[in-house]
Design a protein around this motif. Structure first.
Motif, PDB file in Angstrom:
ATOM      1  N   PRO A 219       0.324  -1.282  -0.338  1.00 17.74           N
ATOM      2  CA  PRO A 219       0.235  -0.332  -0.420  1.00 17.74           C
ATOM      3  C   PRO A 219       0.933   1.463   0.011  1.00 17.74           C
ATOM      4  O   PRO A 219       1.700   1.590   0.676  1.00 17.74           O
ATOM      5  N   VAL A 220       0.319   2.019  -0.866  1.00 16.40           N
ATOM      6  CA  VAL A 220       0.980   3.730  -0.796  1.00 16.40           C
ATOM      7  C   VAL A 220       0.864   4.255   1.030  1.00 16.40           C
ATOM      8  O   VAL A 220      -0.025   3.736   1.722  1.00 16.40           O
ATOM      9  N   VAL A 221       1.958   4.682   1.479  1.00 16.43           N
ATOM     10  CA  VAL A 221       2.322   4.749   3.203  1.00 16.43           C
ATOM     11  C   VAL A 221       2.727   6.442   3.076  1.00 16.43           C
ATOM     12  O   VAL A 221       3.026   6.738   3.776  1.00 16.43           O
ATOM     13  N   ARG A 222       3.678   6.881   1.748  1.00 19.70           N
ATOM     14  CA  ARG A 222       4.149   7.704   1.567  1.00 19.70           C
ATOM     15  C   ARG A 222       3.775   8.687   0.241  1.00 19.70           C
ATOM     16  O   ARG A 222       4.651   8.296  -0.679  1.00 19.70           O
ATOM     17  N   GLU A 223       2.413   9.641   0.530  1.00 22.21           N
ATOM     18  CA  GLU A 223       1.928   9.968  -1.354  1.00 22.21           C
ATOM     19  C   GLU A 223       3.378  10.721  -1.755  1.00 22.21           C
ATOM     20  O   GLU A 223       4.448  11.710  -0.852  1.00 22.21           O
ATOM     21  N   VAL A 261       9.319   5.864 -10.146  1.00 24.97           N
ATOM     22  CA  VAL A 261       9.791   6.333  -9.479  1.00 24.97           C
ATOM     23  C   VAL A 261       9.091   6.377  -7.721  1.00 24.97           C
ATOM     24  O   VAL A 261      10.020   5.760  -6.956  1.00 24.97           O
ATOM     25  N   LEU A 262       8.548   7.763  -8.572  1.00 24.54           N
ATOM     26  CA  LEU A 262       7.397   8.121  -7.432  1.00 24.54           C
ATOM     27  C   LEU A 262       6.902   7.129  -6.495  1.00 24.54           C
ATOM     28  O   LEU A 262       6.394   6.865  -5.123  1.00 24.54           O
ATOM     29  N   ASP A 263       6.389   5.877  -7.162  1.00 24.15           N
ATOM     30  CA  ASP A 263       5.609   5.361  -6.872  1.00 24.15           C
ATOM     31  C   ASP A 263       5.933   4.015  -5.993  1.00 24.15           C
ATOM     32  O   ASP A 263       5.590   3.484  -5.029  1.00 24.15           O
ATOM     33  N   PHE A 264       7.132   3.733  -6.514  1.00 18.18           N
ATOM     34  CA  PHE A 264       7.915   2.394  -5.697  1.00 18.18           C
ATOM     35  C   PHE A 264       8.059   3.368  -4.609  1.00 18.18           C
ATOM     36  O   PHE A 264       8.572   2.545  -3.490  1.00 18.18           O
ATOM     37  N   LEU A 265       8.814   4.277  -3.932  1.00 17.41           N
ATOM     38  CA  LEU A 265       9.186   5.058  -3.168  1.00 17.41           C
ATOM     39  C   LEU A 265       8.120   5.217  -1.726  1.00 17.41           C
ATOM     40  O   LEU A 265       8.203   5.363  -0.809  1.00 17.41           O
ATOM     41  N   ALA A 268       5.231   0.702   1.334  1.00 15.45           N
ATOM     42  CA  ALA A 268       5.737   0.092   1.974  1.00 15.45           C
ATOM     43  C   ALA A 268       6.835  -0.614   1.560  1.00 15.45           C
ATOM     44  O   ALA A 268       7.187  -0.544   2.719  1.00 15.45           O
ATOM     45  N   GLU A 269       6.630  -1.486   0.639  1.00 16.92           N
ATOM     46  CA  GLU A 269       7.597  -2.616   0.586  1.00 16.92           C
ATOM     47  C   GLU A 269       8.986  -2.211   0.087  1.00 16.92           C
ATOM     48  O   GLU A 269      10.220  -2.802  -0.275  1.00 16.92           O
ATOM     49  N   HIS A 270       8.665  -0.723  -0.264  1.00 20.45           N
ATOM     50  CA  HIS A 270      10.448  -0.328  -0.831  1.00 20.45           C
ATOM     51  C   HIS A 270      12.064  -0.692  -0.287  1.00 20.45           C
ATOM     52  O   HIS A 270      12.579  -0.713  -0.186  1.00 20.45           O
ATOM     53  N   PRO A 271      11.877  -0.241   1.502  1.00 19.78           N
ATOM     54  CA  PRO A 271      12.494  -0.328   2.363  1.00 19.78           C
ATOM     55  C   PRO A 271      13.746  -2.114   1.788  1.00 19.78           C
ATOM     56  O   PRO A 271      14.482  -1.956   1.841  1.00 19.78           O
ATOM     57  N   LEU A 344      17.802   6.910  -2.890  1.00 21.34           N
ATOM     58  CA  LEU A 344      16.608   7.537  -2.445  1.00 21.34           C
ATOM     59  C   LEU A 344      15.466   8.023  -1.499  1.00 21.34           C
ATOM     60  O   LEU A 344      16.321   7.822  -0.552  1.00 21.34           O
ATOM     61  N   VAL A 345      15.225   8.975  -1.975  1.00 20.99           N
ATOM     62  CA  VAL A 345      14.415  10.061  -0.846  1.00 20.99           C
ATOM     63  C   VAL A 345      12.487  10.129  -1.360  1.00 20.99           C
ATOM     64  O   VAL A 345      12.128  10.878  -2.033  1.00 20.99           O
ATOM     65  N   PRO A 346      12.210   8.849  -0.649  1.00 22.23           N
ATOM     66  CA  PRO A 346      10.567   9.060  -0.917  1.00 22.23           C
ATOM     67  C   PRO A 346       9.863  10.721  -0.647  1.00 22.23           C
ATOM     68  O   PRO A 346      10.272  11.333  -0.200  1.00 22.23           O
ATOM     69  N   GLY A 347       8.790  11.037  -1.872  1.00 24.38           N
ATOM     70  CA  GLY A 347       8.571  11.602  -1.661  1.00 24.38           C
ATOM     71  C   GLY A 347       8.606  12.576  -2.806  1.00 24.38           C
ATOM     72  O   GLY A 347       8.319  13.653  -3.746  1.00 24.38           O
ATOM     73  N   VAL A 348      10.159  12.432  -3.520  1.00 28.21           N
ATOM     74  CA  VAL A 348      11.052  13.389  -3.874  1.00 28.21           C
ATOM     75  C   VAL A 348      11.430  12.868  -5.240  1.00 28.21           C
ATOM     76  O   VAL A 348      11.170  13.324  -6.017  1.00 28.21           O
ATOM     77  N   GLY A 349      12.512  11.912  -5.413  1.00 31.97           N
ATOM     78  CA  GLY A 349      12.804  10.956  -6.143  1.00 31.97           C
ATOM     79  C   GLY A 349      14.163  10.016  -6.005  1.00 31.97           C
ATOM     80  O   GLY A 349      13.910  10.066  -4.809  1.00 31.97           O
TER      81      GLY A 349
END
Length: 679
Positions: A219-223, A261-265, A268-271, A344-349
């Motif tokens: 699921p998306v955890v950080r838009e 890239v933005l969707d992956f970051l 929940a599973e990206h880390p 990788l910076v979630p929400g940024v790219g």
């Protein structure tokens, strides 16, 4: 020859579609006959993409040409898998004719398979199946007996023998899936081989689309941040990240915020998945075994993000050093550097890094490939890349080390990012061209965007992607907001700024009594205020990067010489000249050197002289305007005309690496004007 033309055309078609293979990844071959240059008799040959080439841009010069009888005779002297690396040197004894590219590690795969045409590719969909935990069973399920599973084996002679045996023992097979790696297909004609390659790729894509889970990353955890906020945050963090990634050696950066890239970051599973690293050798050789991942919310304060990035960078370096020490053996190449290639910076790219812009961009593209691979594998199974020990065996392979040793020596300004104001004409354009020729990435800044774009396009004409070499930006240096925006554009394009040339200028030739307040303000706004604003904003970036830098002011002989009818121009240039001294004293503690160049009489190609200044100066001196350059030359000690390229050469001399301990200096480029000697 038809066989060569067919091979090149097939390679271009396959390499042009990123679904088929990544940049510089994979190879294709064709077998045929040609006359022996000594005997004149036909001999069987193989043409195959050489080491380091790219299918999409392959030329005949990029092919290695080998005699098949000699290549296949190597099977009789093969010493076994423990010594298979020795076979690469043996390929040189199989070469046919003069010239051609160096044979790649995959040469045996192509030569030992009996089929006349062979493709080895790295499609995302194919690697998704190759890296699935149950890849062997998936291969049977997806392809039946038309494609055979090959367990992971490092590329080399033994893998070539394995695939040759599979092709021989499975007459219905059109290709194979190489565990953890990619695909190989073969055919009796070039068209059949290409068709089979595409059959494997499209079948894999269709299977994943039909059977894959819609949310394999959870699921998306950080838009993601909205675009404007995202780019503002990226510009704020990029110089810091680039500085961290340059701890061992300075690098150039590339920023990616594509939807995948933005969707992956965001999920929940990206880390977990990022920590597993990439699998295909072409991927992790450019991305390193794993990225650095920021573990803060996208809207965390910038200061907190910077502090956390520094902590994570220290941990990354320690982990990478431990990885090297776990697997290094006597004779392993020394560790090349412990900094991340992907951040990788979630929400940024994503921020990717390399020895030049192309390498940085391609590293980012490869990580996007890896994201696609992880998505596919997780959608139908679970992602299971090759073991860490195998990654090390490839990353620190002596054959890879030899490839690095064959690379040309870097140019003096490689990895440097230069911003040149007034870069659309005259001295600025010549300086931008010279800095680019010496290896710098260049931001051509000018009020006239069309002129800046023309110079940037000229610089980028020889690059695979023009924006890898230069970008253009419109800026009025008197406007603070435009200067800030121009510097941000430079940061987003290349990761930061290392070398600034304050060249923007103009001149109005008038006597004291004819000089209006507007004349005075305009010249001081452009040259004194403009240089101040550009220096201030770029110094912020250089300090954040923490790797030093250069600021060069293109001042003038008139900064120290009192000539007639140019009070506003001379005073503004004197202001610039003293800014050099002041900033050299202030910025030295940050490793930033500030120097100046004092030209005179630069008539040809000059925007200032063509805008009316030349006519007025010619009138002052009583000579025809078209002979003004000659007039200036004759009043010098050397009797030589000064051209924009001479000023550009002085800028390079100050920044090219030989004057590392020089700051606060002004270099005259005036062919010798005694009255302007510095004293």
């Amino acid at each position: 020859m038809d066989v060569v033309n067919e091979l090149i055309e097939r390679s271009h078609r396959l390499g042009a579609d990123p679904r088929n293979t990544n940049y510089a990844g994979g190879n294709a071959s064709a077998k045929g006959s040609a006359p022996d240059p000594v005997t004149g008799e036909d001999v069987e040959l193989m043409w195959v993409k050489g080491s380091g080439g790219d299918l999409g841009t392959l030329t005949e010069a990029g092919l290695a040409v080998l005699r098949l009888d000699r290549l296949r005779a190597l099977t009789r002297v093969y010493p076994g898998v423990e010594r298979e690396d020795e076979m690469v040197a043996a390929f040189d004894y199989c070469l046919h004719g003069k010239g051609g590219a160096a044979p790649s590690i995959d040469t045996a795969m192509h030569g030992l398979v009996e089929a006349a045409h062979v493709d080895h590719l790295h499609p995302d969909a194919g690697i998704a199946i190759a890296t699935a935990a149950d890849g062997e069973e998936l291969t049977r399920r997806v392809f039946g007996d038309r494609v055979v599973w090959v367990p992971w084996r490092r590329p080399g002679f033994q893998l070539g023998l394995d695939i040759a045996a599979i092709a021989r023992d499975n007459p219905r097979a059109v290709g194979c899936v190489l565990g953890g790696h990619g695909i190989t297909a073969w055919g009796s004609t070039s068209a059949e081989c290409e068709s089979r390659s595409l059959e494997i790729i499209r079948t894999a894509e269709a299977y994943l689309a039909e059977h894959g889970r819609p949310d394999p990353f959870g699921p998306v955890v950080r838009e993601p941040l909205p675009e404007a906020e995202r780019h503002t945050r990226a510009a704020a963090l990029f110089p810091v990240i680039r500085g961290l990634a340059s701890s061992d050696a300075r690098v150039v950066g590339h920023y990616t915020d594509t939807p995948e890239v933005l969707d992956f970051l965001a999920r929940a599973e990206h880390p977990r998945l990022a920590a597993l690293g990439t699998s295909c050798p072409d991927h992790f050789l450019r991305t390193k075994v794993a990225p650095l991942v920021l573990d803060l919310a996208p809207d965390a304060p910038v200061e907190a993000a910077v502090a956390r990035l520094r902590e994570l960078h220290d941990a990354y370096r320690a982990d990478y050093t431990a990885y090297y020490e776990r697997h290094a053996v006597p004779g392993s190449p020394p560790m090349r550097g412990a900094d991340p290639a992907i951040v990788l910076v979630p929400g940024v790219g994503m921020f990717s890094f390399g020895k030049d812009k192309q390498t940085a961009r391609v590293a980012g593209e490869f990580y996007v490939n890896a994201i696609n691979v992880m998505r596919g594998a997780e959608s139908v199974s679970s992602y299971a890349p090759i073991p860490e020990s195998e990654k090390f065996r490839i990353e620190y392979w002596e054959l890879e080390e030899a490839k690095l040793r064959r690379m040309p020596k870097p140019k003096p300004l490689a990895t440097r990012v230069a911003l040149v104001t007034g870069g659309g004409s005259g001295i600025g354009a010549a300086t931008a061209r010279r800095l680019a020729a010496e290896g710098a990435c260049v931001v051509v800044a000018d009020r006239d965007l069309a002129a800046a774009e023309k110079v940037a396009a000229e610089i980028g004409a020889k690059a695979a992607h023009p924006s890898d070499a230069a970008v253009a930006v419109a800026v009025d240096v008197t406007d603070e907001e435009q200067v800030v925006a121009a510097v941000r554009r430079a940061v987003l394009a290349f990761g930061g700024v290392d070398l600034v040339v304050n060249n923007a200028g103009l001149s109005l030739s008038r006597s004291l009594l004819e000089t209006t307040l507007d004349d005075w303000d305009l010249q001081h706004d452009v040259m004194a205020r403009g240089s101040f604003l550009v220096s201030r904003e770029t110094a912020r970036v250089m300090i954040e990067q923490g790797v030093g830098g250069d600021v060069v002011y293109v001042s003038s002989k008139n900064s120290v010489f009192a000539g007639p009818n140019n009070v506003a121009y001379g005073a503004a240039k004197a202001d610039q000249a003293h800014q050099v001294r002041l900033l050299a004293a202030e910025l030295g503690e940050h490793g930033i050197r500030v120097n100046g160049v004092n030209p005179d009489g630069v008539v040809r190609g000059s925007g200032i002289f063509s805008s009316g200044w030349g006519a007025r100066r010619a009138a002052v001196y009583g000579v025809p305007e078209e002979r003004l350059g000659e007039y200036y030359a004759q009043r010098t000690l050397l009797k030589r005309e000064v051209l924009p390229e001479h000023v550009a050469a002085a800028v390079f001399a100050l920044t090219g690496g030989d004057l590392t301990h020089t700051t606060g200096l002004h270099i005259p480029v005036d062919a010798g004007v005694a009255a302007a000697f510095l004293r």
